[in-house]
Scaffold this motif. Structure first.
Motif, PDB file in Angstrom:
ATOM      1  N   LEU A  89      -7.316  -5.692   2.868  1.00  0.00           N
ATOM      2  CA  LEU A  89      -6.411  -6.625   3.557  1.00  0.00           C
ATOM      3  C   LEU A  89      -6.399  -7.988   2.871  1.00  0.00           C
ATOM      4  O   LEU A  89      -7.432  -8.419   2.337  1.00  0.00           O
ATOM      5  CB  LEU A  89      -6.864  -6.816   5.010  1.00  0.00           C
ATOM      6  CG  LEU A  89      -7.009  -5.548   5.846  1.00  0.00           C
ATOM      7  CD1 LEU A  89      -7.594  -5.891   7.228  1.00  0.00           C
ATOM      8  CD2 LEU A  89      -5.665  -4.847   6.001  1.00  0.00           C
ATOM      9  N   GLY A 102      -6.590   6.839   4.363  1.00  0.00           N
ATOM     10  CA  GLY A 102      -6.284   7.416   3.057  1.00  0.00           C
ATOM     11  C   GLY A 102      -6.106   8.917   3.146  1.00  0.00           C
ATOM     12  O   GLY A 102      -5.420   9.430   4.039  1.00  0.00           O
ATOM     13  N   TRP A 127       0.828  -1.206   0.000  1.00  0.00           N
ATOM     14  CA  TRP A 127       0.000   0.000   0.000  1.00  0.00           C
ATOM     15  C   TRP A 127       0.864   1.258   0.000  1.00  0.00           C
ATOM     16  O   TRP A 127       0.565   2.225  -0.691  1.00  0.00           O
ATOM     17  CB  TRP A 127      -0.954  -0.012   1.195  1.00  0.00           C
ATOM     18  CG  TRP A 127      -2.152  -0.864   0.898  1.00  0.00           C
ATOM     19  CD1 TRP A 127      -2.359  -2.148   1.313  1.00  0.00           C
ATOM     20  CD2 TRP A 127      -3.271  -0.518   0.083  1.00  0.00           C
ATOM     21  NE1 TRP A 127      -3.543  -2.614   0.803  1.00  0.00           N
ATOM     22  CE2 TRP A 127      -4.129  -1.637   0.053  1.00  0.00           C
ATOM     23  CE3 TRP A 127      -3.634   0.621  -0.635  1.00  0.00           C
ATOM     24  CZ2 TRP A 127      -5.324  -1.642  -0.657  1.00  0.00           C
ATOM     25  CZ3 TRP A 127      -4.828   0.625  -1.342  1.00  0.00           C
ATOM     26  CH2 TRP A 127      -5.658  -0.504  -1.346  1.00  0.00           C
ATOM     27  N   THR A 154     -13.601   0.524   3.158  1.00  0.00           N
ATOM     28  CA  THR A 154     -12.540   0.006   2.277  1.00  0.00           C
ATOM     29  C   THR A 154     -11.224  -0.252   3.004  1.00  0.00           C
ATOM     30  O   THR A 154     -10.159  -0.101   2.423  1.00  0.00           O
ATOM     31  CB  THR A 154     -12.292   0.925   1.053  1.00  0.00           C
ATOM     32  OG1 THR A 154     -11.947   2.231   1.498  1.00  0.00           O
ATOM     33  CG2 THR A 154     -13.478   0.971   0.136  1.00  0.00           C
ATOM     34  N   PHE A 155     -11.319  -0.639   4.267  1.00  0.00           N
ATOM     35  CA  PHE A 155     -10.112  -1.083   4.967  1.00  0.00           C
ATOM     36  C   PHE A 155     -10.091  -2.610   5.007  1.00  0.00           C
ATOM     37  O   PHE A 155      -9.110  -3.221   4.591  1.00  0.00           O
ATOM     38  CB  PHE A 155     -10.030  -0.471   6.368  1.00  0.00           C
ATOM     39  CG  PHE A 155      -8.770  -0.863   7.093  1.00  0.00           C
ATOM     40  CD1 PHE A 155      -7.523  -0.621   6.530  1.00  0.00           C
ATOM     41  CD2 PHE A 155      -8.817  -1.494   8.324  1.00  0.00           C
ATOM     42  CE1 PHE A 155      -6.348  -1.003   7.171  1.00  0.00           C
ATOM     43  CE2 PHE A 155      -7.652  -1.872   8.977  1.00  0.00           C
ATOM     44  CZ  PHE A 155      -6.429  -1.623   8.396  1.00  0.00           C
ATOM     45  N   GLU A 168      -2.762   5.445   9.279  1.00  0.00           N
ATOM     46  CA  GLU A 168      -2.303   5.073   7.946  1.00  0.00           C
ATOM     47  C   GLU A 168      -0.928   4.428   8.009  1.00  0.00           C
ATOM     48  O   GLU A 168      -0.048   4.894   8.723  1.00  0.00           O
ATOM     49  CB  GLU A 168      -2.196   6.314   7.054  1.00  0.00           C
ATOM     50  CG  GLU A 168      -3.256   6.448   6.008  1.00  0.00           C
ATOM     51  CD  GLU A 168      -3.318   5.295   5.016  1.00  0.00           C
ATOM     52  OE1 GLU A 168      -2.293   4.677   4.737  1.00  0.00           O
ATOM     53  OE2 GLU A 168      -4.412   5.017   4.515  1.00  0.00           O
ATOM     54  N   VAL A 169      -0.766   3.379   7.226  1.00  0.00           N
ATOM     55  CA  VAL A 169       0.535   2.729   7.162  1.00  0.00           C
ATOM     56  C   VAL A 169       1.490   3.541   6.274  1.00  0.00           C
ATOM     57  O   VAL A 169       2.709   3.396   6.372  1.00  0.00           O
ATOM     58  CB  VAL A 169       0.352   1.276   6.650  1.00  0.00           C
ATOM     59  CG1 VAL A 169       0.040   1.239   5.152  1.00  0.00           C
ATOM     60  CG2 VAL A 169       1.508   0.393   6.997  1.00  0.00           C
ATOM     61  N   SER A 170       0.945   4.405   5.431  1.00  0.00           N
ATOM     62  CA  SER A 170       1.766   5.145   4.467  1.00  0.00           C
ATOM     63  C   SER A 170       2.052   6.577   4.948  1.00  0.00           C
ATOM     64  O   SER A 170       1.115   7.371   5.124  1.00  0.00           O
ATOM     65  CB  SER A 170       1.035   5.205   3.120  1.00  0.00           C
ATOM     66  OG  SER A 170       1.478   6.306   2.367  1.00  0.00           O
ATOM     67  N   PHE A 201      -2.037  -0.936  11.492  1.00  0.00           N
ATOM     68  CA  PHE A 201      -3.203  -1.257  12.322  1.00  0.00           C
ATOM     69  C   PHE A 201      -2.920  -2.463  13.230  1.00  0.00           C
ATOM     70  O   PHE A 201      -3.402  -2.523  14.364  1.00  0.00           O
ATOM     71  CB  PHE A 201      -4.364  -1.565  11.369  1.00  0.00           C
ATOM     72  CG  PHE A 201      -5.648  -1.991  12.009  1.00  0.00           C
ATOM     73  CD1 PHE A 201      -6.455  -1.073  12.659  1.00  0.00           C
ATOM     74  CD2 PHE A 201      -6.082  -3.311  11.925  1.00  0.00           C
ATOM     75  CE1 PHE A 201      -7.662  -1.461  13.226  1.00  0.00           C
ATOM     76  CE2 PHE A 201      -7.284  -3.707  12.485  1.00  0.00           C
ATOM     77  CZ  PHE A 201      -8.079  -2.780  13.137  1.00  0.00           C
ATOM     78  N   PHE A 202      -2.157  -3.422  12.726  1.00  0.00           N
ATOM     79  CA  PHE A 202      -1.959  -4.681  13.457  1.00  0.00           C
ATOM     80  C   PHE A 202      -0.822  -4.611  14.484  1.00  0.00           C
ATOM     81  O   PHE A 202      -0.664  -5.517  15.287  1.00  0.00           O
ATOM     82  CB  PHE A 202      -1.698  -5.818  12.461  1.00  0.00           C
ATOM     83  CG  PHE A 202      -2.875  -6.028  11.557  1.00  0.00           C
ATOM     84  CD1 PHE A 202      -3.957  -6.781  11.969  1.00  0.00           C
ATOM     85  CD2 PHE A 202      -2.926  -5.422  10.306  1.00  0.00           C
ATOM     86  CE1 PHE A 202      -5.070  -6.935  11.153  1.00  0.00           C
ATOM     87  CE2 PHE A 202      -4.029  -5.574   9.483  1.00  0.00           C
ATOM     88  CZ  PHE A 202      -5.100  -6.336   9.906  1.00  0.00           C
ATOM     89  N   ASP A 241       1.213   4.257  11.218  1.00  0.00           N
ATOM     90  CA  ASP A 241       1.528   2.959  11.826  1.00  0.00           C
ATOM     91  C   ASP A 241       0.685   1.880  11.164  1.00  0.00           C
ATOM     92  O   ASP A 241      -0.211   2.171  10.367  1.00  0.00           O
ATOM     93  CB  ASP A 241       1.287   2.976  13.347  1.00  0.00           C
ATOM     94  CG  ASP A 241       2.330   2.137  14.085  1.00  0.00           C
ATOM     95  OD1 ASP A 241       2.698   1.064  13.561  1.00  0.00           O
ATOM     96  OD2 ASP A 241       2.781   2.555  15.162  1.00  0.00           O
ATOM     97  N   GLY A 275      -6.784   3.029   8.120  1.00  0.00           N
ATOM     98  CA  GLY A 275      -6.616   3.070   6.661  1.00  0.00           C
ATOM     99  C   GLY A 275      -7.375   4.256   6.095  1.00  0.00           C
ATOM    100  O   GLY A 275      -8.145   4.136   5.154  1.00  0.00           O
TER     101      GLY A 275
HETATM  102  C1  LIG Z   1      -8.595   1.239  -0.253  1.00  0.00           C
HETATM  103  S1  LIG Z   1      -7.681   2.431   0.612  1.00  0.00           S
HETATM  104  C2  LIG Z   1      -9.004   3.316   1.402  1.00  0.00           C
HETATM  105  C3  LIG Z   1      -8.634   4.648   1.949  1.00  0.00           C
HETATM  106  C4  LIG Z   1      -9.775   5.415   2.600  1.00  0.00           C
HETATM  107  N1  LIG Z   1     -10.490   4.618   3.576  1.00  0.00           N
HETATM  108  C5  LIG Z   1     -10.700   5.975   1.568  1.00  0.00           C
HETATM  109  O1  LIG Z   1     -11.877   5.603   1.580  1.00  0.00           O
HETATM  110  O2  LIG Z   1     -10.269   6.789   0.757  1.00  0.00           O
HETATM  111  C6  LIG Z   1      -6.986   1.493   1.975  1.00  0.00           C
HETATM  112  C7  LIG Z   1      -6.037   2.316   2.820  1.00  0.00           C
HETATM  113  O3  LIG Z   1      -5.601   1.524   3.925  1.00  0.00           O
HETATM  114  C8  LIG Z   1      -4.219   1.774   4.145  1.00  0.00           C
HETATM  115  N2  LIG Z   1      -3.695   0.566   4.814  1.00  0.00           N
HETATM  116  C9  LIG Z   1      -3.571  -0.657   4.252  1.00  0.00           C
HETATM  117  N3  LIG Z   1      -3.122  -1.531   5.155  1.00  0.00           N
HETATM  118  C10 LIG Z   1      -2.947  -0.864   6.318  1.00  0.00           C
HETATM  119  C11 LIG Z   1      -2.503  -1.249   7.612  1.00  0.00           C
HETATM  120  N4  LIG Z   1      -2.129  -2.500   7.876  1.00  0.00           N
HETATM  121  N5  LIG Z   1      -2.468  -0.317   8.591  1.00  0.00           N
HETATM  122  C12 LIG Z   1      -2.852   0.976   8.325  1.00  0.00           C
HETATM  123  N6  LIG Z   1      -3.265   1.386   7.105  1.00  0.00           N
HETATM  124  C13 LIG Z   1      -3.319   0.491   6.110  1.00  0.00           C
HETATM  125  C14 LIG Z   1      -3.647   2.011   2.761  1.00  0.00           C
HETATM  126  O4  LIG Z   1      -2.425   2.734   2.770  1.00  0.00           O
HETATM  127  C15 LIG Z   1      -4.771   2.757   2.069  1.00  0.00           C
HETATM  128  O5  LIG Z   1      -4.641   4.146   2.152  1.00  0.00           O
END
Ligand SMILES: C[S@@+](CC[C@H](N)C(=O)[O-])C[C@H]1O[C@@H](n2cnc3c(N)ncnc32)[C@H](O)[C@@H]1O
Length: 272
Positions: A168, A69, A19, A163-164, A88-90, A137-138, A135, A67
């Motif tokens: 996964l 975004g 991601w 969409t979180f 957010e992980v990013s 989530f897990f 960070d 997550g």
């Molecule tokens: C499909 S996007 C949805 C973003 C937001 N919810 C939206 O509706 O615009 C999923 C998001 O989850 C983040 N993400 C994925 N795995 C994650 C994790 N393990 N911990 C935190 N964030 C994570 C990704 O970087 C991404 O921005």
């Protein structure tokens, strides 16, 4: 029968790295909807009794958007009086989200509200604070940063998943449910905008197809939520309880994102 949609479990951090690479290579438009969840705006403004709500709390309710975004829902919740944590992980996503929240705080877009009169009402009330955390989530521990002052962390009053879960690897779903049970406060709610409910369960993701029965299996039955067969996913809602949650509400939102083709459902869960 439960069937796995993938053969070998992949390490959790591969998922986060994937991601982050999408964010760093400028591909966030793949999932960016350009506005907060209309279904959640409706819930907050039209059915405030169903969730912890600033109008009924002695302190601002604490919300988490994992997550998050670009942070559309984070800013929207704060404009409705919640103290909100966007996880957010990013790092790139968080940088983008901080800039977005600043623009919304300076000049809130009308799409944060149901209509002009609720916009006036909420903008006239106290707004909440926003904090973004980079960070996974897990990874356990980041939640202690979400304490007020030096209090013990007692959980979030509201967690919003849009969409979180579908982002996964399927084999991470059971950990998602476990983590949700650790992060929610005893009187809090988990709100899921269930998506995508139309996508073939056998097709690869992200987003991985989800169904009502998958959420039920994870949260109420305590299963692994991995189904690739429609009939099995449908009957999963009849499974007995063994999980941490009960479902309080299952609502067809009067409006949601077009991408869902009218199939989005809002589910509200609390610890049993
Ligand atoms: C499909 S996007 C949805 C973003 C937001 N919810 C939206 O509706 O615009 C999923 C998001 O989850 C983040 N993400 C994925 N795995 C994650 C994790 N393990 N911990 C935190 N964030 C994570 C990704 O970087 C991404 O921005």
């Amino acid at each position: 029968m439960l069937t796995s949609t993938c053969s070998a479990p992949r390490p959790h951090n591969h998922q986060g790295i994937g991601w982050s690479e999408l964010w760093d290579s400028g591909q966030s438009d793949l999932w960016d909807r350009g506005e907060p969840s209309r279904a959640l705006v409706n819930l907050i403004e039209s059915k405030p009794d169903l969730i912890p709500h600033p109008s009924r709390s002695s302190r601002r309710p604490r919300a988490l958007v994992p997550g998050c975004g670009k942070g559309y829902d984070v800013a929207m919740l704060a404009l409705h009086g919640y103290d909100v944590y966007g996880l957010e992980v990013s790092p790139t996503a968080v940088e983008t989200a901080r800039a977005y929240a600043a623009t919304q705080f300076a000049a809130p877009s009308p799409y944060n509200f149901l209509n002009a009169s609720t916009e006036d009402q909420y903008l006239g009330s106290e707004r909440g604070q926003v904090r973004f955390i980079v960070d996974d989530f897990f990874a356990r521990g980041w939640e202690v940063e979400c304490r007020s002052n030096d209090e013990e962390f007692t959980g979030f009053d509201l967690i919003y998943d849009y969409t979180f879960l579908c982002a996964l690897f399927p084999e991470m779903r059971q950990d998602w449910a476990q983590r949700m049970s650790e992060l929610i406060s005893p009187s809090g709610v988990l709100v899921c905008l269930e998506f995508p409910s139309y996508k073939d369960l056998k097709l690869p993701g992200p987003p991985w197809g989800l169904r009502e029965g998958i959420y039920w299996d994870l949260l109420v039955a305590g299963g692994n939520g991995i189904f690739d067969d429609e009939e099995t996913a449908k009957t999963a809602t009849q499974a007995a309880s063994g999980g941490a949650f009960k479902r309080l509400q299952y609502i067809k939102p009067p409006r949601s994102y077009k991408v869902a083709k009218g199939t989005d459902m809002l589910s509200i869960w609390a610890l049993r």
